[in-house]
Design a protein around this motif. Structure first.
Motif, PDB file in Angstrom:
ATOM      1  N   ILE A   1       3.865  -4.794   0.293  1.00  0.00           N
ATOM      2  CA  ILE A   1       3.403  -3.493  -0.209  1.00  0.00           C
ATOM      3  C   ILE A   1       3.759  -3.317  -1.688  1.00  0.00           C
ATOM      4  CG2 ILE A   1       3.342  -2.292   2.027  1.00  0.00           C
ATOM      5  CD1 ILE A   1       6.028  -0.965   1.221  1.00  0.00           C
TER       6      ILE A   1
ATOM      7  N   GLN B   1       1.684  -5.069   4.536  1.00  0.00           N
ATOM      8  CA  GLN B   1       0.555  -4.344   5.127  1.00  0.00           C
ATOM      9  C   GLN B   1      -0.700  -4.864   4.442  1.00  0.00           C
ATOM     10  OE1 GLN B   1       0.688  -1.261   7.687  1.00  0.00           O
ATOM     11  NE2 GLN B   1       1.985  -3.035   7.966  1.00  0.00           N
ATOM     12  N   PHE B   2      -1.799  -4.825   5.133  1.00  0.00           N
ATOM     13  CA  PHE B   2      -3.053  -5.337   4.591  1.00  0.00           C
ATOM     14  C   PHE B   2      -2.887  -6.770   4.073  1.00  0.00           C
ATOM     15  CE2 PHE B   2      -3.107  -0.705   3.996  1.00  0.00           C
ATOM     16  CZ  PHE B   2      -4.222  -0.372   4.768  1.00  0.00           C
TER      17      PHE B   2
ATOM     18  N   GLY C   1       6.996   5.713   7.642  1.00  0.00           N
ATOM     19  CA  GLY C   1       7.576   6.496   8.734  1.00  0.00           C
ATOM     20  C   GLY C   1       9.039   6.138   8.990  1.00  0.00           C
TER      21      GLY C   1
ATOM     22  N   ARG D   1       8.197  -5.733   3.148  1.00  0.00           N
ATOM     23  CA  ARG D   1       7.225  -5.133   4.069  1.00  0.00           C
ATOM     24  C   ARG D   1       5.798  -5.557   3.717  1.00  0.00           C
ATOM     25  NH1 ARG D   1       6.143  -2.588   8.907  1.00  0.00           N
ATOM     26  NH2 ARG D   1       4.666  -0.858   8.664  1.00  0.00           N
TER      27      ARG D   1
ATOM     28  N   GLN E   1       9.118   7.653   0.919  1.00  0.00           N
ATOM     29  CA  GLN E   1       7.680   7.380   0.907  1.00  0.00           C
ATOM     30  C   GLN E   1       7.427   5.874   1.011  1.00  0.00           C
ATOM     31  OE1 GLN E   1       5.814   9.849   1.228  1.00  0.00           O
ATOM     32  NE2 GLN E   1       3.836   8.801   1.183  1.00  0.00           N
ATOM     33  N   ILE E   2       8.187   5.095   0.265  1.00  0.00           N
ATOM     34  CA  ILE E   2       7.990   3.646   0.265  1.00  0.00           C
ATOM     35  C   ILE E   2       8.347   3.043   1.619  1.00  0.00           C
ATOM     36  CG2 ILE E   2       8.901   1.489  -0.733  1.00  0.00           C
ATOM     37  CD1 ILE E   2       8.927   3.026  -3.455  1.00  0.00           C
TER      38      ILE E   2
ATOM     39  N   PHE F   1       0.954  -3.455  -4.166  1.00  0.00           N
ATOM     40  CA  PHE F   1       0.052  -2.317  -4.397  1.00  0.00           C
ATOM     41  C   PHE F   1       0.624  -1.462  -5.513  1.00  0.00           C
ATOM     42  CE2 PHE F   1      -0.584  -3.086   0.258  1.00  0.00           C
ATOM     43  CZ  PHE F   1      -1.873  -3.581   0.150  1.00  0.00           C
TER      44      PHE F   1
HETATM   45  C1  LIG Z   1       7.296  11.187  13.298  1.00  0.00           C
HETATM   46  C2  LIG Z   1       6.132  10.246  13.359  1.00  0.00           C
HETATM   47  C3  LIG Z   1       5.243  10.338  14.395  1.00  0.00           C
HETATM   48  C4  LIG Z   1       4.154   9.462  14.479  1.00  0.00           C
HETATM   49  N1  LIG Z   1       3.291   9.558  15.521  1.00  0.00           N
HETATM   50  C5  LIG Z   1       2.326   8.608  15.697  1.00  0.00           C
HETATM   51  C6  LIG Z   1       1.486   8.609  16.836  1.00  0.00           C
HETATM   52  O1  LIG Z   1       1.570   9.490  17.689  1.00  0.00           O
HETATM   53  N2  LIG Z   1       0.578   7.620  16.981  1.00  0.00           N
HETATM   54  C7  LIG Z   1       0.437   6.621  16.069  1.00  0.00           C
HETATM   55  O2  LIG Z   1      -0.375   5.735  16.257  1.00  0.00           O
HETATM   56  N3  LIG Z   1       1.207   6.603  14.946  1.00  0.00           N
HETATM   57  C8  LIG Z   1       2.139   7.570  14.734  1.00  0.00           C
HETATM   58  N4  LIG Z   1       2.929   7.557  13.597  1.00  0.00           N
HETATM   59  C9  LIG Z   1       2.753   6.488  12.603  1.00  0.00           C
HETATM   60  C10 LIG Z   1       2.212   6.979  11.244  1.00  0.00           C
HETATM   61  O3  LIG Z   1       0.831   7.219  11.277  1.00  0.00           O
HETATM   62  C11 LIG Z   1       2.585   5.863  10.238  1.00  0.00           C
HETATM   63  O4  LIG Z   1       3.976   6.033  10.012  1.00  0.00           O
HETATM   64  C12 LIG Z   1       1.823   5.919   8.948  1.00  0.00           C
HETATM   65  O5  LIG Z   1       0.500   5.522   9.153  1.00  0.00           O
HETATM   66  C13 LIG Z   1       2.430   4.998   7.888  1.00  0.00           C
HETATM   67  O6  LIG Z   1       2.661   3.703   8.384  1.00  0.00           O
HETATM   68  P1  LIG Z   1       4.067   3.046   8.245  1.00  0.00           P
HETATM   69  O7  LIG Z   1       5.090   4.027   8.572  1.00  0.00           O
HETATM   70  O8  LIG Z   1       4.075   1.775   8.978  1.00  0.00           O
HETATM   71  O9  LIG Z   1       4.205   2.745   6.675  1.00  0.00           O
HETATM   72  P2  LIG Z   1       3.546   1.555   5.894  1.00  0.00           P
HETATM   73  O10 LIG Z   1       2.092   1.454   6.210  1.00  0.00           O
HETATM   74  O11 LIG Z   1       4.365   0.357   6.041  1.00  0.00           O
HETATM   75  O12 LIG Z   1       3.652   2.081   4.408  1.00  0.00           O
HETATM   76  C14 LIG Z   1       4.804   1.856   3.604  1.00  0.00           C
HETATM   77  C15 LIG Z   1       4.463   2.292   2.202  1.00  0.00           C
HETATM   78  O13 LIG Z   1       3.459   1.433   1.649  1.00  0.00           O
HETATM   79  C16 LIG Z   1       2.374   2.209   1.162  1.00  0.00           C
HETATM   80  N5  LIG Z   1       1.136   1.460   1.318  1.00  0.00           N
HETATM   81  C17 LIG Z   1       0.707   0.790   2.402  1.00  0.00           C
HETATM   82  N6  LIG Z   1      -0.490   0.245   2.158  1.00  0.00           N
HETATM   83  C18 LIG Z   1      -0.832   0.592   0.895  1.00  0.00           C
HETATM   84  C19 LIG Z   1      -1.970   0.353   0.055  1.00  0.00           C
HETATM   85  N7  LIG Z   1      -3.002  -0.380   0.486  1.00  0.00           N
HETATM   86  N8  LIG Z   1      -1.986   0.878  -1.169  1.00  0.00           N
HETATM   87  C20 LIG Z   1      -0.931   1.626  -1.611  1.00  0.00           C
HETATM   88  N9  LIG Z   1       0.147   1.880  -0.859  1.00  0.00           N
HETATM   89  C21 LIG Z   1       0.198   1.375   0.366  1.00  0.00           C
HETATM   90  C22 LIG Z   1       2.422   3.479   2.015  1.00  0.00           C
HETATM   91  O14 LIG Z   1       1.727   4.533   1.378  1.00  0.00           O
HETATM   92  C23 LIG Z   1       3.907   3.717   2.130  1.00  0.00           C
HETATM   93  O15 LIG Z   1       4.372   4.325   0.975  1.00  0.00           O
HETATM   94  C24 LIG Z   1       3.979   8.463  13.492  1.00  0.00           C
HETATM   95  C25 LIG Z   1       4.891   8.394  12.427  1.00  0.00           C
HETATM   96  C26 LIG Z   1       5.966   9.258  12.370  1.00  0.00           C
HETATM   97  C27 LIG Z   1       6.926   9.156  11.226  1.00  0.00           C
END
Ligand SMILES: Cc1cc2nc3c(=O)[nH]c(=O)nc-3n(C[C@H](O)[C@H](O)[C@H](O)COP(=O)(O)OP(=O)(O)OC[C@H]3O[C@@H](n4cnc5c(N)ncnc54)[C@H](O)[C@@H]3O)c2cc1C
Ligand SMILES: Cc1cc2nc3c(=O)[nH]c(=O)nc-3n(C[C@H](O)[C@H](O)[C@H](O)COP(=O)(O)OP(=O)(O)OC[C@H]3O[C@@H](n4cnc5c(N)ncnc54)[C@H](O)[C@@H]3O)c2cc1C
Lengths: 386, 252
Positions: free
Chosen positions: A278, A273-274, A343, A271, A339-340, A281
């Motif tokens: 990930i 990001q940025f 969502g 995965r 967490q890792i 990080f």
């Molecule tokens: C039920 C649900 C409803 C939602 N509703 C909406 C909505 O209405 N609108 C909307 O826009 N979004 C929505 N979301 C999205 C939600 O905001 C994202 O799931 C959240 O921002 C995390 O992104 P991701 O799931 O892609 O995880 P990722 O960003 O891929 O993260 C994966 C892991 O990597 C870690 N990580 C990532 N970057 C870093 C870093 N720089 N340093 C350290 N750790 C890092 C994270 O903390 C996490 O543990 C929803 C999510 C869920 C689960």
């Protein structure tokens, strides 16, 4: 203490792991969705397990089984722990308490159980008696040379598939300095015995398809021939044979945690990001470091406890520590894995949410975390008079 | 009839391989190793021949580092009767090339006098696909490669081969070398009683020097590199655009 596994032990673990990956994993999604194990899948798993000589491998060679030592059996269950409990129930491991069978009980219960012809379940818990087993109210009274049972049991795993149930029941009460104390006897009760009903239990958040059932006894009449062990000797058979079963929860927690960890590790390495993985990080990578450290610790603690049993050393505290630590480790590891995954970890497109739900029961059944802490601390303090 | 089955210890097929930093090969330190999957199929076929009463004894042989012992134990647990380990290297990164392996196998065949050698068509590490063929040349025995079906009938064997464009069935004279393909059978799991028995089955230890074979590599590895990452695809709205794009790229 010894370290390291023999080639043979590694091969046992590798074989069970391969079996679980090929024969259990493919059916998991179906069981999750329906909450049932289809009969033909159950039969197939059972048949293959028997063919491979793994069925009832916790039983000795004297009854035609593999006679694995505690350590080897812990390895078998560790790898089974990776897979669905509903499905690997048919990779049969009958309660070794059946070794207490005597006379014609051997041919009626013990032998059919280890051959996979009849399945068992074990019932102690009641709505009013969980951790406090002696608080049970389910009772059997003497009547014209028989026993007449009344009361109910709940949370009885696998009773839906059981042909007979090993039931612990109060058969009297003694007055002691600390007040009245129940005398308990173990009975072998066949499905279909008049006055004995097995009915659906509750829907559990953990281990879908691995059902817990309610048993009801309504003037259920049993002859003495159904007593397992001695009358009023329930605690003796329990202590002799059920002592080691808490290792099951510990070792299965370790196996499942390793499966979960592999998902989390793989995801962190893929995965992005940025603009980068990930896993780069520290917030993610250090979680992985903690996860694997705890998994290895739980693995060693569990195998060491099993090894103590094989050495004939006291292991009550060590087994309790392994059960406590491994089940709590699994909770932390499944939480971190979600967490890792961000969502997506919560969505049932991935198995993470299932592992996280399944982990919850491990801290409750076979003695809650509090009861394990009680056992550990009593073991330390009682000799000091505290 | 005695069946000889060469088995190779290779990187497990589930492991994501990594190239060593200096490009000299694949990193094998601390990675999971297993029996070459095609060799597992060969062991399975040998066991089936024995179960069908067409073979009396199965001898597994592995050539490589000492740790190949684990691979042989797996073969024994599956059902081989005894094993020969030929230690030819100390370093897990030293690959023994097909010609050296074939020469050692030829000596083992001389000693053991099997009626059949069942080998994998290739090892999944280097994908050479050469050992069986070289062994056949060295011994002057007939060969049937890429077998997807094997039927032994007295002094002949019918081998169905998976070739480009279909199946070819040939009849070879025994003794023969048959190299097996993926679809020949599905290998069994080791049964628990067989795992327990494997430890007690004989495992002879030899060295390449015992057979007077020089295993010095003849090939020089110039460079090992990861395959290039696949470029991302492109979504097209309809078939016409697809055809146009393909024409543009000169594919159709
Ligand atoms: C039920 C649900 C409803 C939602 N509703 C909406 C909505 O209405 N609108 C909307 O826009 N979004 C929505 N979301 C999205 C939600 O905001 C994202 O799931 C959240 O921002 C995390 O992104 P991701 O799931 O892609 O995880 P990722 O960003 O891929 O993260 C994966 C892991 O990597 C870690 N990580 C990532 N970057 C870093 C870093 N720089 N340093 C350290 N750790 C890092 C994270 O903390 C996490 O543990 C929803 C999510 C869920 C689960
Ligand atoms: C899915 C499932 C399957 C099960 N399968 C079986 C089975 O097959 N056979 C069987 O006999 N049983 C089975 N059980 C029962 C299981 O062993 C009990 O749930 C467990 O022993 C706890 O009992 P309880 O649920 O009644 O909780 P309680 O004993 O009511 O405990 C409630 C809370 O009080 C705490 N507590 C209780 N006593 C103490 C104390 N002395 N000190 C500190 N804290 C304490 C507990 O730790 C817990 O947090 C199963 C349970 C579940 C959930």
């Amino acid at each position: 203490m010894q370290y390291g596994l023999t080639d043979e032990q590694e091969m046992i673990a590798a074989t069970v792991r391969a079996f679980v990956e090929k024969e259990i994993y493919p059916h998991e999604a179906l069981v999750e969705r329906t909450g049932e194990v289809p009969q033909e899948i159950a039969e197939e798993i059972k048949r293959k397990t028997i063919e491979l000589g793994f069925y009832a491998c916790n039983f000795p060679e004297s009854v035609g089984c593999a006679g694995l030592c505690h350590l080897d059996f812990a390895l078998v269950e560790r790898e089974l722990g990776r897979g669905s409990m509903a499905l690997n129930h048919f990779f049969g491991r009958p309660q070794n308490i059946l070794m207490a069978c005597e006379g014609d009980q051997v041919d009626r219960y013990l032998m059919p159980a280890v051959r996979g012809e009849r399945m068992d379940a074990l019932a102690m818990t009641e709505p009013g008696a969980g951790s406090d087993v002696r608080g049970m109210t389910c009772s059997a009274k003497r009547d014209r040379g028989d026993w007449v049972m009344n009361g109910s049991k709940h949370f009885i795993s696998g009773a839906d598939h059981a042909d007979f149930v090993i039931v612990f029941i109060a058969t009297g009460e003694d007055m002691t300095d600390k007040g009245p104390k129940k005398r308990i006897t173990a009975f072998l009760v066949d499905r279909g015995t008049p006055g004995f009903t097995i009915r659906d239990g509750y829907r559990s958040v953990s281990h879908r398809g691995y059902k817990n059932m309610i048993l009801e006894f309504d003037d259920c009449r049993l002859p003495d021939a159904q007593v397992l062990g001695a009358v009023d000797g329930g605690f003796e058979v329990m202590n002799t044979w059920l002592y080691a079963t808490r290792i099951t929860v510990a070792t299965m927690s370790v196996g499942r945690a390793r499966r979960v960890f592999d998902h989390a590790l793989g995801y962190a390495a893929e995965r992005e990001q940025f603009g980068q993985k990930i896993g780069k990080f520290q917030g993610v990578s250090f979680q992985l470091a903690d996860m694997i450290t705890e998994i290895d610790a739980a693995d060693l603690l569990t195998l060491a406890a099993a090894n103590r049993l094989d050495q004939g050393l006291p292991a009550n505290r060590e087994i309790a520590s392994a059960k406590l630590y491994a089940s709590e480790m699994l909770a932390r590891v499944t939480d971190a894995a979600i967490q890792i995954h961000g969502g997506m970890g919560l969505m049932d497109d991935f198995p993470m949410e299932r592992f996280w739900r399944d982990a919850r029961v491990e801290r409750i059944w076979d003695g809650t975390s509090e009861i394990q802490r009680h056992i550990i601390s009593r073991d330390l303090l009682r000799p000091l008079g505290a | 009839m005695k069946v000889l089955v060469p088995v190779k210890r290779v990187i497990d097929y589930n492991v994501k391989v990594r190239v060593k930093a200096d490009g000299s090969g694949v990193d094998l330190a601390n990675v999971k190793m297993s029996m070459n999957p095609f060799d597992e199929i060969a062991v399975e076929e040998a066991i089936r021949l024995k179960e069908a009463g067409k073979a009396e004894e199965i001898v597994a042989v592995s050539i490589g580092v000492k740790q190949a012992q684990e691979t042989l134990r797996t073969a024994l647990a599956m059902g081989a009767d005894r094993a020969i380990l030929v230690i030819a290297a100390d370093d897990v990164h030293q690959d023994i090339e097909p010609l050296a392996v074939a020469k050692i196998l030829a000596k083992v065949v001389e000693e053991e006098q099997p009626g059949l050698v069942l080998a994998g068509k290739q090892a999944i590490d280097n994908d050479m696909n050469a050992t069986g063929q070289m062994l056949s040349a060295l011994l002057g025995w007939s060969q049937g490669t890429f077998a997807s079906e094997l039927d032994i009938d007295g002094d002949h064997a019918k081998v169905t081969r998976e070739v480009d464009g279909g199946l070819q069935t040939i009849k070879v004279k025994m003794p023969a070398i048959v190299t097996v393909d993926l679809r020949l059978n599905e290998p069994r799991y080791a049964s628990l009683p067989n795992i327990m028995k494997a430890k007690k089955k004989p495992l002879d230890e030899k060295t390449a020097a015992d057979y007077g074979v020089d295993v010095t590599p003849r090939l020089e590895i110039v460079k090992t590199a990861e395959p290039e990452a696949r470029a991302a695809g492109e979504m097209v709205p309809d078939v016409d655009t697809l055809v146009a794009k393909l024409k543009e790229k000169g594919v159709v």
